[in-house]
Design an enzyme around this catalytic site. Sequence first.
Site, short mmCIF file in Angstrom:
data_model
loop_
_atom_site.label_atom_id
_atom_site.label_comp_id
_atom_site.label_asym_id
_atom_site.label_seq_id
_atom_site.Cartn_x
_atom_site.Cartn_y
_atom_site.Cartn_z
N SER A 220 0.85 -1.19 0.00
CA SER A 220 0.00 0.00 0.00
C SER A 220 0.88 1.24 0.00
O SER A 220 1.89 1.31 0.71
CB SER A 220 -0.94 -0.01 1.21
OG SER A 220 -0.22 -0.16 2.42
N GLY A 222 -0.37 4.57 0.37
CA GLY A 222 -1.11 5.73 0.85
C GLY A 222 -1.95 6.33 -0.25
O GLY A 222 -2.64 5.60 -0.98
N GLY A 225 -2.13 4.82 -3.90
CA GLY A 225 -2.73 3.55 -4.26
C GLY A 225 -1.96 2.36 -3.74
O GLY A 225 -1.55 2.31 -2.58
N GLY A 251 -5.34 0.05 5.78
CA GLY A 251 -4.50 -1.03 5.30
C GLY A 251 -5.07 -2.40 5.63
O GLY A 251 -4.92 -3.36 4.85
N ASP A 252 -5.74 -2.50 6.76
CA ASP A 252 -6.38 -3.76 7.14
C ASP A 252 -7.56 -4.06 6.23
O ASP A 252 -7.78 -5.21 5.83
CB ASP A 252 -6.83 -3.70 8.59
CG ASP A 252 -5.71 -3.28 9.52
OD1 ASP A 252 -4.55 -3.70 9.30
OD2 ASP A 252 -5.97 -2.50 10.45
#
Length: 313
Positions: A220, A222, A225, A251-252
Amino acid sequence: MIVTLTLNPSLDRTIDIGSLDRGAVIRSAATHLDPGGKGVNVSRALLANAVRSRAVVPYGGEEGRRLISLLTAEGIDMVTVPVAGPTRSNVALAEPDGTVTKINEPGTALSPAELDALAEAVLGAAGSADWVVASGSLPPEVPADVYARLCRRFARAGILVAVDTSGPALREALEAGPALVKPNREELAEATGRAITTLGDAIEAASTLRSRGAGTVLASLGPDGAVLLEGDQVWYGEGPVAEPRSTVGAGDAMLAGFLAAGARGEAALVEALAWATAAVGLPGSRMPGPADIRRDHVRTFTADPALPLRSGG
């Protein structure tokens, strides 16, 4: 079925404020209390989208009992393991532009016997599970190779393992050959010792993680993308967020969406980005449900190594 293991769960209190002014008295606009911890959030995101998941959660003290109460109220299928130390509490200060300042407690130490009990709980909960997600920071005094040891143990049982952690724990886990790792931009830089300023930097860093033992890398980036490296393929995509509210748990949600979509190829990357961008548009650490997720907002592109990444991404 996707089983999640969170060694360092938390109670997450998110406080909405106008702006962070150090040393001033700040009035909050709203407060949200949510269950926290990376694996816990993956299970919450999967539940919100009717994907079967079971969370293995250590808990201790009054905070731990509150955590289990909140998870029960959400309907999380879980296996709880009592531990001697108290569950930690975290605080996030969320500003209207989406800037989040987090204050995380370190958590409580886990004894070798408690770690073994958690591993046995995962194996007992897994059954015909497709994946085990081992994620999050390590509590104090827990050895850095714990995810590596767990990865080998679960792999021997024929279970695919996804690891989402950072620092020495990530570097050690790579040696155990996890099927999937999901670092963010900062974790890529830390694991490889290189600055990540362009998409090409991110791809090369992700390739380094694969050379060290990781199967698939979903990184990831931020607001820029995410990039996916799988076999000899590289996919890149991004999704805009009209009104960012909180990045906590995004992120999870990305990892949950990727696994829910089969954890393979461009379609899974699109799903991952759709879930992650939906999470950024929600307050606190709320996980997105079907009504929040807009796959049509996600775009995938041919990866341009020269593409600069935004600062702080």
